[in-house]
Design a protein around this motif. Structure first.
Motif, PDB file in Angstrom:
ATOM      1  N   ALA A  29       0.813  -1.225   0.000  1.00  0.00           N
ATOM      2  CA  ALA A  29       0.000   0.000   0.000  1.00  0.00           C
ATOM      3  C   ALA A  29       0.843   1.269   0.000  1.00  0.00           C
ATOM      4  N   HIS A  49     -12.053 -10.371   4.594  1.00  0.00           N
ATOM      5  CA  HIS A  49     -12.851  -9.214   4.987  1.00  0.00           C
ATOM      6  C   HIS A  49     -13.103  -9.202   6.498  1.00  0.00           C
ATOM      7  N   GLU A  79      -7.026  -1.710   1.568  1.00  0.00           N
ATOM      8  CA  GLU A  79      -8.195  -1.615   0.699  1.00  0.00           C
ATOM      9  C   GLU A  79      -8.103  -2.698  -0.362  1.00  0.00           C
ATOM     10  N   TRP A  80      -9.237  -2.981  -0.988  1.00  0.00           N
ATOM     11  CA  TRP A  80      -9.219  -3.923  -2.079  1.00  0.00           C
ATOM     12  C   TRP A  80     -10.258  -3.531  -3.112  1.00  0.00           C
ATOM     13  N   ALA A  81     -10.071  -4.060  -4.313  1.00  0.00           N
ATOM     14  CA  ALA A  81     -10.966  -3.739  -5.414  1.00  0.00           C
ATOM     15  C   ALA A  81     -11.050  -4.927  -6.364  1.00  0.00           C
ATOM     16  N   LYS A  92      -4.416  -3.947  -1.542  1.00  0.00           N
ATOM     17  CA  LYS A  92      -3.320  -3.119  -1.066  1.00  0.00           C
ATOM     18  C   LYS A  92      -3.162  -3.436   0.412  1.00  0.00           C
TER      19      LYS A  92
END
Length: 116
Positions: A29, A49, A79-81, A92
């Motif tokens: 990150a 999560h 974070e993630w996507a 990240k």
């Protein structure tokens, strides 16, 4: 986007040993370097999560793999996507421990470079 909404969009399309998987790319990150790629199924994504640390599906061991449980190289999710097709994931993370992502002892799994 809320987790429950985004997870509904993720396509776990690669089948390996009867388990549907999606590739998960892990990036530092802060430094931006790509650390590794591993596989996740829906349950691995849920576990990641819930605990805030990377959990993968090991194709060779056929079990969940909480990164850092044995090595100490824990990856905390910042974070993630999902990508535009929702068939690949990008995480990240910030690493705790020795800052080593690869089982070889290298920081990144992507150390085999090719000249232009």
């Amino acid at each position: 986007m809320k987790f429950e909404d985004l997870i509904k969009e993720v396509k776990f399309e690669v089948e390996f040993g009867g388990v549907k998987l999606a590739p998960a790319i892990v990036q530092d990150a802060d430094k931006g370097d790509v650390l590794m790629m591993a596989w996740m199924n829906e349950e691995a994504l849920r576990r990641t999560h819930e605990c805030g640390e990377m959990v993968f599906w090991s194709r060779s061991r056929k079990e969940y793999w909480h990164k850092g449980d044995t090595s100490g190289n824990v990856m905390t999710v910042v974070e993630w996507a999902a990508d535009c097709d929702s068939d690949a994931l990008l995480f990240k993370v910030r690493m705790k421990g020795p800052q080593v992502a690869c089982h070889t002892g290298a920081r990144s799994c992507f150390f085999k470079t090719c000249d232009k």
